[in-house]
Write an enzyme that holds these catalytic residues in place. Structure first.
Site, short mmCIF file in Angstrom:
data_model
loop_
_atom_site.label_atom_id
_atom_site.label_comp_id
_atom_site.label_asym_id
_atom_site.label_seq_id
_atom_site.Cartn_x
_atom_site.Cartn_y
_atom_site.Cartn_z
N SER A 109 21.86 80.34 24.49
CA SER A 109 22.91 80.30 25.67
C SER A 109 24.39 79.61 25.21
O SER A 109 25.27 79.77 25.51
CB SER A 109 22.49 79.06 26.57
OG SER A 109 22.45 77.77 25.95
N SER A 111 18.84 77.53 22.05
CA SER A 111 20.27 78.04 22.40
C SER A 111 21.13 77.66 21.39
O SER A 111 22.53 77.92 21.50
CB SER A 111 20.50 77.38 23.71
OG SER A 111 19.81 77.98 24.76
N LYS A 151 31.30 73.06 24.69
CA LYS A 151 30.36 74.01 25.43
C LYS A 151 30.53 73.46 27.01
O LYS A 151 30.44 72.29 27.03
CB LYS A 151 28.67 74.04 25.05
CG LYS A 151 27.91 74.54 25.73
CD LYS A 151 26.40 74.83 25.35
CE LYS A 151 25.55 75.84 26.02
NZ LYS A 151 24.17 75.68 25.42
#
Ligand SMILES: [Mg+2]
Ligand SMILES: [Zn+2]
Lengths: 494, 503, 100
Positions: free
Chosen positions: A160, A184, A79
């Site tokens: 997210s 998330s 990420k």
């Protein structure tokens, strides 16, 4: 070699160790898959050379008879909230575009030390603020899933960690890192039919992870099986002296401790999670989940988490408040974007840089956070929210008297088409209504795929556990996984 | 009570002063990072990723900084808070990379304490006065901006950024510039005793925010409350602190008497003009949005830590001064001067011990002698030599030896000075100097008697007058004797022999 | 309670985010809606509750007073610190001239 991309973490690691294939072959296969999947927009930057470099090292280690790490030969997606030495790190924000850290986050370093390689930096909601991956400066991630009969409408991979969920679901990465501040990891995992666990707050070091809300941020793995999550979490977690909130305790061997036998375990069903606006299919999956866990030997008990309703509003005070302060460092002085209008002074430069560099959702949250902390409002908003947070945490503590883990839906709905909720921030926030309480309490929680809804979209079930009891959470997840037999995967349309 | 008053056109005004002193904590590394705190390094070389607030960086507190704050708190007899927290103070400035300063607002590490400033008639402090200290909290220092290196840019150096500071907040208990000056000096002395701050105001290790207001003299009441105060920031010498107060008090009185009102604001001191001016204030300057730093947990101090802090405290200035007076028999004045500075008492105590040892007497017996030498004789010689003196030659051994020779009557006071001069210049051994330079006095009674006999014989008329009652002539005989012996006679012996001979 | 446009402008200035009139017009109702919604927290009786301080009960660790013990948190790495700076000259960060 396309079948290699269907393999998970354990299969790849064991296959490399046994000599069924080389780490390089695996890395090449995933590099090619990443390249072919550009339509998903899951990666902000691909780093095929990094993947190969790590793979070659693993192959060399194996040839030399050296011991291999828990993630040896497994290429993963990172990420783009984790700072990676020499590789652009943006938090999906224009304000950090071009920023190349000269340091490596503790979690990513732990993974490389365990033998993992990096396929690239995964797209996300800007500064991890969002639940649909539509706030990225680098464009939406598109879910690999499509509604049956829904035409070609792009669906949200959740957020997210939307790049992470999309990449793992699409088999362009066997696993990926995520971060979870208010859902998330779990919400995007649920949206894309994969697993993801947010460990106890403090298990994974926050050092080198771009901060959103410090008291909530936790890194965790996203993968296609509970077992893979257990392996990868084991590699990510651990005490870090550089993080004052890091837990100073041993990391258990969760993978070795996995057991789907839940005899003697009690599973709590919180009555407050039965909320208006929850999809019928979600409620159905929840019922199914109870049956599966009962089948695994657990006793199902009703519990109450009375302050559930207030968790989300408390979260939307605390997280923006912390974010408004955490994001003050993006000012155009030491790194990242600088916008210096003609004749501008220092403070004008800040205002112009931040106007230019932050997306709308980031601005919204920074403004909310600034407001709730500002003179005269601190007690009414921030302090009250932290008190409510203490009550939410107390709800969980009391519940542990009656149960060992809690079963709940991960989200109130399945994935939705991109663009559906972008005009209504509040509707978007409600996505995390089931995920946020565990975040506020700092307890471990995971999402495991349960079934497809009537439109062919995945639904996830959430298991919440006691502090430090990731094992209990993973075990319940495993029991569901074994019984749900979730084999569905998105058709390759990209 | 101080009767310092501003004489206004409408009557007398009392000045109310509170000080917030920022003292840089003595530590090797910064408060939340491992970068060095050393002064004067190349720009941005003592900056960690943490200090530069790179994305994802986190603070971990330095135990020594916490320890020094606790020890300082103990030295001002303050309540030590076993539970404290760090808060963020949010504002935007180029010397503040995080966009917030980590400080302590809600739960400071040190609570109520106090210190005593000593009576100083000349300065208008008639008696000892206790000044309340509200709190001490620990916080980060900011970086430095350089404005004169480039025509259109300011340069940012983060070397100071993140160095630990103690902010020591007094009560508004001071009533004159002299009291404020005495407070800062006393605080500096305590910090230096404790070793928690080097007290170097020129290098900015200590600077004061000066809060000043004026009111009519008399008890505080609803009718006569505190006036509105101004805060003058970063004043970096005792003299400037006093100037700020003078100037601000007079400015405020003039303002009020002209029908204006004092605005609560932040001001800057201009040392060149001795005046203060309003800082270009931003409307939001006071909205710092404090909240507990979520990167840091509550700081909880254990008893063992507090015990260690307490055990490590040295004898403090007030206790030391009292001991010098009560146990060593020194005058109030000497005791005050000797205990004012760490270096001064350290040198004195070393010399005292060495001298007592060489004389084979206890410290109390030689204390006054050593104090006089230390405070007047030795500094006098040092000063008269100027650059010719090498201070490294001023060892306790050499000085004690001089004091011993003097005490034994081997040398006179004048010779002591002469010998010390040579010691300071050359580092030679005092006993050897006395021998080779002929700097010894005659204590042989026989030799002195012979000279005195000659003097009395040559001045028979004066002897008559003396015996006739003109006592004052005794000094004349002493002088003549000393002159005849080129000043090298032991005056005590001379006196004794003369007394005997003159009957 | 809703927040109006001037309040949003004030907060934006406090947060150092320049905003156009159009942005203010758009943001004000959005922020109002969010704040109206979070105000339901006022219903909760918290009179007996301390605000949460540590998510997981834990106390603050203190580190040893050692310089550059770990290069990741130590100094003496100016090149790394300045590497991403929009303007770096003579070892300094450069910013538009500040008048104090
Ligand atoms: Mg101040
Ligand atoms: Zn301060």
């Amino acid at each position: 070699m396309t079948e290699l991309t269907n393999l998970g973490v354990r299969e790849i690691r064991d296959g490399v160790a046994q000599g069924d294939f080389t780490a390089r072959e695996v890395a090449e296969a995933f590099n090619a898959a990443v390249e072919a999947a550009s339509e998903l927009n899951a990666f902000i930057v691909a780093t095929p050379d990094k993947a190969l470099e790590a793979a070659d090292k693993v192959d060399a280690d194996r040839a030399a008879g050296r011991e291999l790490g828990a993630m040896a030969g497994v290429p993963i997606g990172m990420k783009d909230l984790f700072c990676t030495d020499g590789v652009q790190t943006t938090a999906a924000s224009h304000i950090l575009e071009g920023f190349v850290p000269r340091y490596e986050s503790t979690v990513s370093q732990n993974l490389w030390d365990a033998g993992a390689g990096m396929l690239g930096k995964l797209n996300l909601d800007q500064f991890a603020m969002g639940s649909s991956n539509e706030t990225s400066h680098f464009g939406n991630v598109v879910s690999p899933w499509r509604k049956s009969g829904g035409g070609n409408a792009g669906m949200s991979p959740g957020g997210s960690s939307g790049g992470s969920s999309a990449a793992v679901a699409a088999r362009i990465a066997p696993a990926a890192t995520g971060t979870d501040t208010g859902g998330s990891i779990r919400q995007p995992a649920a949206f894309t039919g994969i697993c993801g666990i947010k460990p106890t707050y403090g298990r994974c070091s926050r050092w080198g992870v771009v901060a959103f809300a410090s008291s909530l941020d936790q890194a965790g793995p996203m993968a296609r099986s509970v077992g893979d999550c257990a392996i990868m979490l084991g590699a990510m977690a651990g005490f870090d002296a550089k993080d004052s909130t890091s837990l100073q305790m041993d990391v258990p061997d969760w993978a070795a401790g996995l057991s789907a036998d839940l005899k003697g375990r009690k599973v709590g069903i919180p009555r407050e999670y039965r909320m208006d606006g929850t999809d019928e299919a979600i409620l159905e999956s929840w019922e199914q989940g109870k049956n599966w866990l009962r089948d695994a030997g657990a006793e199902i008990v009703d519990i109450s988490l009375p302050h559930t309703k207030y968790a989300l509003p408390a979260y939307y005070i605390i997280a923006p408040a912390e974010a408004s302060s955490n994001l003050a460092r993006y000012d155009g002085v030491r790194y990242g974007l600088r916008d210096l209008p003609e004749g501008a002074g220092l403070q004008d430069m800040y205002a112009a840089t931040r106007e230019e560099g932050f997306g709308d959702e980031v601005k919204r949250r920074v403004l909310i956070g600034t407001y709730v902390l500002s003179a005269g409002f601190y007690d009414a908003y921030y302090n009250q929210a932290q008190k409510v947070r203490a009550l939410v945490a107390r709800d969980f503590e009391r519940a542990w008297a009656d149960c060992d883990v809690i079963l709940a839906p991960t989200t109130p709905t399945a994935s939705f088409p991109l663009g559906d909720k972008t005009d209504d921030p509040l509707a978007m926030y409600l996505n995390d209504v089931f995920a946020v309480p565990a975040s506020l309490a700092g307890v471990p929680a995971m999402s495991v795929p349960a079934m497809l809804n009537g439109e062919g979209l995945p639904l996830g079930l959430q298991i919440v556990g006691k502090p430090f009891d990731e094992q209990g959470v993973l075990n319940a997840g495993l029991a569901i996984e074994q019984r749900a037999g979730f084999e569905a995967k998105p058709e390759t349309w990209w | 009570m101080s009767d310092y008053r501003i004489q206004g056109a409408t009557g007398e005004w009392e000045v109310v002063i509170g000080l917030e002193v920022h003292a840089q904590v003595t530590s090797n590394a910064k408060l939340f990072s491992g970068a060095s705190t050393a002064f004067g390094a190349e720009p941005n070389t003592q900056v960690s990723l943490v200090d530069a607030a790179m994305p994802g960086m986190l603070p971990v507190p330095n135990r020594e900084c916490i320890r020094q704050a606790v020890r300082t708190g103990m030295a001002i007899e303050a309540q030590i808070n076993k539970y404290s927290r760090f808060d963020r103070k949010n504002y935007f400035y180029a010397d503040l990379p995080q966009g917030y300063q980590i400080s302590q607002l809600y739960h400071p590490i040190v609570g109520e304490g106090q210190l005593t400033i000593e009576a100083d008639e000349k300065a208008g402090i008639p008696e000892d006065k206790v000044i309340g200290i509200e709190r001490i909290h620990v916080e980060q220092d900011a970086g430095k901006l350089m404005h004169d290196q480039h025509p259109t840019m300011s340069y940012v150096d983060l070397n100071r950024c993140g160095v630990a500071l103690m902010e020591i907040v007094s009560r508004p208990d001071m009533r004159s510039p002299a009291e404020a000056g005495a407070y800062v000096r006393k605080l500096r002395t305590i910090l230096r005793y404790v070793g928690s701050c080097d007290g170097n105001m020129e290098e900015g290790s200590m600077r004061a925010d000066v809060n000043v207001s004026v009111r009519r003299p008399g008890p505080i009441s609803d009718e006569n409350p505190f006036g509105t105060r101004t805060e003058t920031k970063n004043v970096n010498s005792v003299r400037f602190v006093m100037q700020v107060i003078e100037h601000e008090a007079n400015r405020q009185v003039d303002l009020i008497e002209d029908g204006g009102t004092v605005v609560q604001e932040t001001r800057l001191f201009d040392p060149n003009s001795g005046t203060t001016r309003s800082m270009r204030s931003k409307e939001d300057a006071h909205d710092y949005r404090y909240f507990p730093d979520p990167d840091l947990l509550p700081l909880e101090l254990e008893d063992s830590f507090l015990d260690e802090c307490r055990a490590s405290l040295p004898e403090l200035p007030d206790a030391k001064r009292a001991r010098y007076i009560d146990e060593l028999g020194l005058s109030d004045y000497n005791a005050s001067v000797l205990t004012a500075e760490v270096e001064t008492f350290a040198r004195f105590e070393t010399l005292l011990a060495e001298t007592a040892k060489r004389l084979g007497k206890d410290e109390k017996t030689v204390a006054t002698q050593v104090a006089n030498w230390s405070l007047s004789v030795a500094p006098g010689v040092m000063k008269s030599l100027g650059d010719e003196a090498d201070p490294s030659h001023a060892t306790a051994e050499a000085q004690a030896e001089i004091l011993r020779m003097q005490d034994a009557g081997e040398i006179s006071g004048g010779q002591a000075k002469e010998i010390y001069e040579i010691v300071l210049r050359t580092g030679r051994d005092p006993a050897e100097i006395a021998d080779t330079e002929g700097l010894k006095q005659q204590s042989d009674t026989g030799a002195i008697e012979a000279v005195i006999d000659e003097v009395l014989a040559a001045n028979a008329d004066k002897v008559e007058e003396y015996r006739g009652g003109k006592d004052k002539l005794f000094g004349f005989f002493v002088g003549q004797t000393m002159k005849a012996m080129q000043g090298k006679a032991n005056p005590a012996v001379v006196n004794q022999v003369l007394k005997a001979k003159l009957g | 309670m809703s927040i109006d446009r001037p309040t949003v402008a004030k907060i934006a200035s406090l947060a150092r985010i320049k905003m156009t009139d159009a942005e203010l017009d758009r943001m004000a109702p959005e922020l109002s809606a969010i704040l109206d919604w979070v105000e339901q927290l006022g219903e909760v009786d918290t009179s007996e509750v301390e605000p949460m301080t540590a998510v997981i009960p834990n106390t603050l660790r203190l580190r040893a007073d050692e310089v550059d013990a770990d290069p990741r948190t130590g100094g003496d790495r100016r090149d790394d610190v300045l590497a991403n700076a929009p303007v770096a000259e003579h070892g300094f960060f450069g910013v538009p001239k500040v008048i104090e």
